[in-house]
Design a protein around this motif. Structure first.
Motif, PDB file in Angstrom:
ATOM      1  N   LEU B  20       0.863  -1.180   0.000  1.00  0.00           N
ATOM      2  CA  LEU B  20       0.000   0.000   0.000  1.00  0.00           C
ATOM      3  C   LEU B  20       0.899   1.229   0.000  1.00  0.00           C
ATOM      4  O   LEU B  20       1.892   1.277   0.721  1.00  0.00           O
ATOM      5  CB  LEU B  20      -0.879   0.024   1.258  1.00  0.00           C
ATOM      6  N   THR B  21       0.569   2.229  -0.822  1.00  0.00           N
ATOM      7  CA  THR B  21       1.359   3.459  -0.836  1.00  0.00           C
ATOM      8  C   THR B  21       0.445   4.659  -0.678  1.00  0.00           C
ATOM      9  O   THR B  21      -0.455   4.854  -1.489  1.00  0.00           O
ATOM     10  CB  THR B  21       2.131   3.618  -2.173  1.00  0.00           C
ATOM     11  N   ASP B  22       0.686   5.422   0.353  1.00  0.00           N
ATOM     12  CA  ASP B  22      -0.041   6.680   0.576  1.00  0.00           C
ATOM     13  C   ASP B  22      -1.548   6.564   0.397  1.00  0.00           C
ATOM     14  O   ASP B  22      -2.150   7.308  -0.368  1.00  0.00           O
ATOM     15  CB  ASP B  22       0.506   7.766  -0.357  1.00  0.00           C
ATOM     16  N   VAL B  23      -2.141   5.622   1.090  1.00  0.00           N
ATOM     17  CA  VAL B  23      -3.593   5.469   0.997  1.00  0.00           C
ATOM     18  C   VAL B  23      -4.271   6.433   1.963  1.00  0.00           C
ATOM     19  O   VAL B  23      -3.923   6.487   3.140  1.00  0.00           O
ATOM     20  CB  VAL B  23      -4.008   4.018   1.321  1.00  0.00           C
ATOM     21  N   ASN B  24      -5.224   7.206   1.444  1.00  0.00           N
ATOM     22  CA  ASN B  24      -6.044   8.054   2.302  1.00  0.00           C
ATOM     23  C   ASN B  24      -7.468   7.594   2.133  1.00  0.00           C
ATOM     24  O   ASN B  24      -7.939   7.458   1.005  1.00  0.00           O
ATOM     25  CB  ASN B  24      -5.955   9.512   1.875  1.00  0.00           C
ATOM     26  N   LEU B  25      -8.140   7.325   3.234  1.00  0.00           N
ATOM     27  CA  LEU B  25      -9.567   7.046   3.089  1.00  0.00           C
ATOM     28  C   LEU B  25     -10.322   7.361   4.355  1.00  0.00           C
ATOM     29  O   LEU B  25      -9.743   7.562   5.423  1.00  0.00           O
ATOM     30  CB  LEU B  25      -9.831   5.621   2.597  1.00  0.00           C
TER      31      LEU B  25
END
Ligand SMILES: Nc1ncnc2c1ncn2[C@@H]1O[C@H](COP(=O)(O)OP(=O)(O)OP(=O)(O)O)[C@@H](O)[C@H]1O
Ligand SMILES: [Mg+2]
Lengths: 336, 258
Positions: B20-25
């Motif tokens: 996972l890379t830089d996941v925003n949720l």
């Protein structure tokens, strides 16, 4: 639910009774067989001037208690070990403490000239403690995510093998050591004196509750690490704590009685069909059954060859081998 | 008032491989979110991070604004329940024993079992329709029954947030519906926030409020089903050509593969 709980309590009560009855029966037997009435008198109306009463108090009672506590500790450690490693064939001996205790024993024979069983107790404890510490460190107990069970067992095997190799090296150097060691390594409760028992009791009084606490802590881990973490369990801490409890229980027992095989391996398998999958119940049941089995082995050792005693460790192997075969043959598969 | 789970710049790698890379949720409180994406794209990894089971390499997961990896494990476990994709149980365990385990974060060494625990466990068993089989051994159940037993376990945890990794995988059509309807009921009655990994886009469309699609270590697109389930998006997520029609019963997007 209700029905289950009460039938489990009944099972535990039967196990307790069995252990206590066997322990009482074990007081009759020995080089000089004593009548039941004398044994009873020695317990309820002790007379220090009576030699038979003294035999019961100084020799047979400590021996019976050592068998109860030692067998119970091994049974409980076995249940914890199998759950910790998720391996139904794991034995607490896999953690290498027996090798450490053996090395402590031969060093004390070689360097200090110890010969009596009771002189070997504390050197064995020191060796077991050293081995346990090494196993914990190598097994990853200080890593942030805690030890990995497979790594722990590998570390245990390595440390145990190393310590046994050193033990043999010393035995080759010193023939006299071999004579005392040969006797110690059979494992048994014959040489235990009241003072050994009194010295070890406080340590057992700490490690047995630790074992019970470990059973409560380990119980949620049977659902896997992820589920346990999601349920709020601190998996790393639980593994370290349980390993410490297991090595303490085994280290104390091997120091007191020498290595006794099979109890830790077989007893949990006898208990699980009776008490189900709940580790808390299985650990308590394994303590009670292990205690009863050790006393039984000790009694049989005095009966098989009239006029001679076979060490409980050897009798246990005679009982344990076949029962393991029966278990493998008839039980349905267990996965932990 | 329900708990609010978000993540910021979440990165995770196993060894050197980034997953996972830089996941925003942001899981909308009180709604159901589906997480979709091809095999191996990191859905389970994401859910494990959100549930505190896995520590991220970088970034953080926030529960009501507080980083969860710094909070007390037990406190978090009372707010977030997580059902892993491949859950294992030992032999000799009964459905009841499994569901009881869900009460772990609410118990302490001195207080093991209360009537509250009893009530919630019975309710959870009832919700998945296993009340009358509570004493059966897990190894004697079918895959679908086992899955429902596990769902009862997380329900017994009695949390505001439910994270389910493929809750419908082993189920027949009717039971898939049952589980998703149950999730919908829980969300409607108790205002639960739910995130679940689903592989069936049409079920996701029918039973969830939001869809998050993952692809190449990151969120490809997210939003209400009508926005996410489009022909170009399905092409991007799975590399599949399809037509999207409105389903005749609810008018929701429904994909038909070409
Ligand atoms: N414990 C692990 N150690 C190393 N690599 C892992 C681990 N868990 C997952 N991976 C890798 O991370 C990637 C993402 O895995 P993940 O399980 O999150 O995928 P997924 O989207 O849930 O897939 P699926 O739909 O098949 O369940 C995969 O390439 C997998 O090989
Ligand atoms: Mg997955």
């Amino acid at each position: 639910m209700k029905r289950n709980t009460s039938s489990h309590l009944a099972t535990l009560a039967i196990m307790t009774t069995l252990g206590l009855v066997l322990a009482f029966v074990s007081l009759w037997f020995g080089v000089r067989p004593l009548p039941t009435s004398t044994v009873w008198q020695a317990l309820v109306a002790f007379d220090p001037s009576n030699t038979e009463h003294m035999i019961v108090h100084e020799l047979r009672l400590p021996r019976a208690m050592a068998a109860l506590i030692g067998g119970g500790a091994l049974g409980m450690a076995g249940a914890l070990m199998q759950s910790l490693s998720r391996n139904p064939l794991a034995d607490p001996g896999l953690l290498g403490v027996n090798g450490g205790a053996a090395l402590g024993v031969v060093i004390s024979i070689w360097v200090l000239g110890a010969t009596a069983q009771s002189q070997l107790v504390f050197p064995a404890l020191a060796g077991a403690g050293l081995a346990a510490t090494l196993v914990l460190l190598l097994g990853g107990a200080v890593r942030p995510r805690g030890p990995d069970p497979t790594r722990l067992i590998l570390a245990g095997a390595a440390v145990g093998a190393l310590f046994l190799a050193l033990t043999w090296a010393i035995l080759i150097l010193s023939r006299e050591s071999l004579d005392t060691y040969r006797f110690w390594v059979l494992g048994g409760f014959t040489g235990i004196t009241k003072s050994d028992l009194v010295a070890l009791l406080p340590l057992f009084a700490v490690s047995l509750p630790m074992g019970l606490a470990a059973a409560f802590l380990l119980a949620p881990l049977i659902l896997g690490d992820d589920t346990a973490r999601a349920l709020g369990v601190r998996v790393g801490f639980v593994r370290v704590f349980s390993t410490v409890a297991i090595v303490a229980l085994c280290g104390l027992t091997v120091s007191m009685a020498g290595p006794i095989a099979f109890i830790g391996l077989v007893v949990p398998h006898l208990v699980r069909p009776l008490l189900g999958a709940d580790l808390r119940l299985v650990a308590i049941g394994s303590f009670l059954t292990g205690a009863a089995l050790a006393v039984l082995a000790d009694i049989l050792g005095r009966l098989i060859l009239p006029g001679q005693e076979i060490e409980a460790g050897a009798t246990m192997a005679l009982i344990g081998g076949p029962s393991l075969i029966l278990l493998v043959r008839f039980r349905r598969e267990v996965a932990l | 008032m329900t708990a609010h789970l978000t993540c910021e710049n979440l990165c995770l790698s196993y060894g050197k491989t980034p997953v996972l890379t830089d996941v925003n949720l942001d899981l909308v409180p009180g709604q159901i979110t589906a997480i979709v994406g091809p095999n191996g794209c990191g859905k389970s990894s994401l859910l494990r991070c959100l549930s505190r089971v896995q520590s991220p390499t970088k970034g953080q997961v926030l529960l009501d604004g507080e980083p969860i990896h710094k909070q007390n494990t037990k406190q978090v476990a009372r707010k977030i329940a997580f059902m892993p994709q491949s859950a294992t149980a030992p032999t000799g365990m009964r459905i009841m024993d499994l569901v009881l385990r869900g009460r772990t974060p609410h118990q302490s060494p001195l207080q093991q079992w209360t009537s509250e625990d009893q009530r919630i466990v019975e309710r959870a068993l009832d919700q998945v329709g296993l009340t009358h089989r509570a004493h059966e051994l897990l190894e004697d159940l079918s895959g679908g029954q086992l899955q429902r037993a596990w769902i009862a376990m997380v329900l017994a945890q009695d949390t505001e947030i439910l994270l389910l990794d493929e809750p419908t995988t082993f189920l027949d059509l009717a039971h898939q519906q049952d589980i998703l309807k149950l999730v919908r009921e829980l969300q409607a009655d108790r205002g639960l926030t739910v995130a679940m990994v689903l592989h069936d886009i049409n079920l996701a469309s029918r039973f969830t409020d939001n869809i998050i699609a993952l692809r190449d270590q990151n969120v490809l697109c997210s939003g209400v089903p009508q926005d996410v389930i489009t022909e170009p998006n399905i092409q991007d997520i799975y590399g599949l050509a399809c037509s999207v029609i409105a389903d005749p019963h609810h008018g929701l997007p429904h994909i038909i593969l070409k």
